[in-house]
Scaffold this motif. Sequence first.
Motif, short mmCIF file in Angstrom:
data_model
loop_
_atom_site.label_atom_id
_atom_site.label_comp_id
_atom_site.label_asym_id
_atom_site.label_seq_id
_atom_site.Cartn_x
_atom_site.Cartn_y
_atom_site.Cartn_z
N ALA A 187 37.29 32.97 44.95
CA ALA A 187 38.53 33.66 45.32
C ALA A 187 38.69 33.60 46.82
O ALA A 187 37.72 33.51 47.57
N GLY A 188 39.92 33.63 47.29
CA GLY A 188 40.20 33.64 48.72
C GLY A 188 40.14 32.27 49.36
O GLY A 188 40.22 32.15 50.57
N GLU A 189 40.04 31.20 48.56
CA GLU A 189 39.90 29.86 49.13
C GLU A 189 41.19 29.34 49.75
O GLU A 189 41.16 28.47 50.62
N ALA A 190 42.34 29.86 49.34
CA ALA A 190 43.63 29.40 49.88
C ALA A 190 44.32 30.51 50.66
O ALA A 190 45.52 30.50 50.82
N GLY A 191 43.55 31.48 51.13
CA GLY A 191 44.12 32.60 51.86
C GLY A 191 43.80 33.91 51.14
O GLY A 191 43.13 33.91 50.11
N PRO A 192 44.27 35.02 51.67
CA PRO A 192 43.96 36.33 51.09
C PRO A 192 44.42 36.45 49.64
O PRO A 192 45.48 35.95 49.28
N GLU A 193 43.59 37.10 48.82
CA GLU A 193 43.91 37.35 47.43
C GLU A 193 43.61 38.82 47.12
O GLU A 193 42.65 39.38 47.64
N ALA A 194 44.44 39.41 46.25
CA ALA A 194 44.29 40.82 45.90
C ALA A 194 43.44 40.98 44.64
O ALA A 194 43.49 40.16 43.74
N ILE A 195 42.68 42.05 44.63
CA ILE A 195 41.96 42.47 43.44
C ILE A 195 42.59 43.79 43.03
O ILE A 195 42.71 44.72 43.83
N MET A 196 43.05 43.87 41.77
CA MET A 196 43.71 45.09 41.30
C MET A 196 43.03 45.56 40.03
O MET A 196 42.83 44.78 39.10
N PRO A 197 42.67 46.85 39.97
CA PRO A 197 42.06 47.36 38.75
C PRO A 197 43.09 47.40 37.62
O PRO A 197 44.28 47.62 37.86
N LEU A 198 42.63 47.14 36.40
CA LEU A 198 43.51 47.12 35.22
C LEU A 198 43.17 48.28 34.31
O LEU A 198 42.03 48.76 34.28
N GLN A 199 44.16 48.73 33.55
CA GLN A 199 43.92 49.73 32.50
C GLN A 199 44.92 49.53 31.38
O GLN A 199 45.98 48.94 31.59
N ARG A 200 44.58 50.03 30.22
CA ARG A 200 45.45 49.91 29.06
C ARG A 200 46.47 51.03 29.07
O ARG A 200 46.15 52.19 29.31
N GLY A 201 47.72 50.67 28.78
CA GLY A 201 48.79 51.66 28.69
C GLY A 201 48.80 52.31 27.33
O GLY A 201 47.99 51.98 26.44
N ALA A 202 49.75 53.23 27.12
CA ALA A 202 49.87 53.94 25.85
C ALA A 202 50.12 52.97 24.70
O ALA A 202 49.71 53.21 23.56
N ASP A 203 50.78 51.84 25.00
CA ASP A 203 51.07 50.85 23.96
C ASP A 203 49.91 49.88 23.72
O ASP A 203 50.00 48.98 22.90
N GLY A 204 48.79 50.04 24.45
CA GLY A 204 47.62 49.19 24.27
C GLY A 204 47.61 47.95 25.13
O GLY A 204 46.63 47.23 25.17
N ARG A 205 48.72 47.70 25.85
CA ARG A 205 48.76 46.49 26.69
C ARG A 205 48.00 46.74 28.00
O ARG A 205 47.99 47.84 28.52
N LEU A 206 47.39 45.68 28.49
CA LEU A 206 46.64 45.74 29.74
C LEU A 206 47.60 45.56 30.91
O LEU A 206 48.43 44.64 30.91
N GLY A 207 47.49 46.42 31.91
CA GLY A 207 48.36 46.31 33.08
C GLY A 207 47.66 46.82 34.32
O GLY A 207 46.54 47.32 34.27
N ALA B 153 39.71 38.05 51.86
CA ALA B 153 40.43 37.30 52.88
C ALA B 153 39.83 35.93 53.18
O ALA B 153 40.47 35.11 53.82
N SER B 154 38.60 35.69 52.74
CA SER B 154 37.98 34.40 53.00
C SER B 154 37.30 33.93 51.71
O SER B 154 37.04 34.74 50.82
N PRO B 155 37.00 32.64 51.59
CA PRO B 155 36.41 32.13 50.34
C PRO B 155 35.14 32.90 49.97
O PRO B 155 34.25 33.09 50.79
N SER B 156 35.11 33.39 48.72
CA SER B 156 33.97 34.17 48.22
C SER B 156 33.65 33.72 46.80
O SER B 156 34.54 33.62 45.96
N TYR B 157 32.37 33.47 46.55
CA TYR B 157 31.92 33.09 45.21
C TYR B 157 31.46 34.34 44.47
O TYR B 157 30.93 35.27 45.07
N PHE B 158 31.66 34.35 43.14
CA PHE B 158 31.21 35.47 42.33
C PHE B 158 30.87 34.95 40.93
O PHE B 158 31.43 33.95 40.48
N PRO B 159 29.93 35.63 40.25
CA PRO B 159 29.53 35.16 38.93
C PRO B 159 30.58 35.49 37.87
O PRO B 159 31.23 36.52 37.93
#
Length: 182
Positions: free
Chosen positions: A118-138, A104-110
Motif C-alpha cells: 500500500a502507498g506505492e503510488a502515493g498516500p492511501e487511506a485505511i478506513m474501518p468497516l462495519q456491517r449496517g442494519a441491512d447486513g451490508r459492509l460499509g 504515505a509511503s510504500p508499506s508491505y503487510f501480510p
Amino acid sequence: MATDLFGESFRDELSDVSVELGRIGDLADGVARSVSRAFRGAVTDGKSFRSVLGDIAGAFADIALKAAFKPLGTLVVGLVENLFTATNPALGGVTAFAKGGVIASPSYFPLGKGMGLAGEAGPEAIMPLQRGADGRLGVAGGGGAVNVTFNVTASDARSFAASEAEVSAMLLRAVRRGSRGS
C-alpha cells in the motif's frame, strides 16, 4: 546560522562522513599497533624479517576481515531489532489503524495469501468497516444524518405552488444520490 544554510539531509550526510572517518581512524590505529607489535617481536625475540612480514600480513588480514564483517554484523543486528520491534506493539514498531489512517509511503503487510503493498503510488487511506442494519459492509461511521437545504425564491404564493413539482424532483434526486453512496 549554519543550520539555516544547510538542510537536514546535508547534516545527516556530514554525520555519516564523520562516522566513516572515525572507522578509518580505528583501522589506521589497528594497523599501527600491528606493525609496531611485529617489529617489537622481531627485535625482542630475534625473529627473521620474513617472519615479521608474515605477522604484519596476518594482522592486515585480521583487520580487513573485521572491517568487512562489521557492516554485515550491524545489518544483522538491525534486522533482528526491527523484527522484534515490528512484532511487539509494546516496543512501538506497530502502527494501529483501528480508527483509520493514511499510508504515505510504500508499506508491505501480510495477507492471507502472500504480501500486500500500500502507498506505492502515493498516500492511501485505511478506513474501518462495519456491517449496517441491512447486513451490508460499509465504512464505519458513515450513514449519519444528512441535511439538504433548498432555497426557493418566489414572488408570491401562486409562483411558489407552481415550482412545487420542480422542488420535489430535485429533492428526490438528492435522496437517490445519497442512497447510492451508502
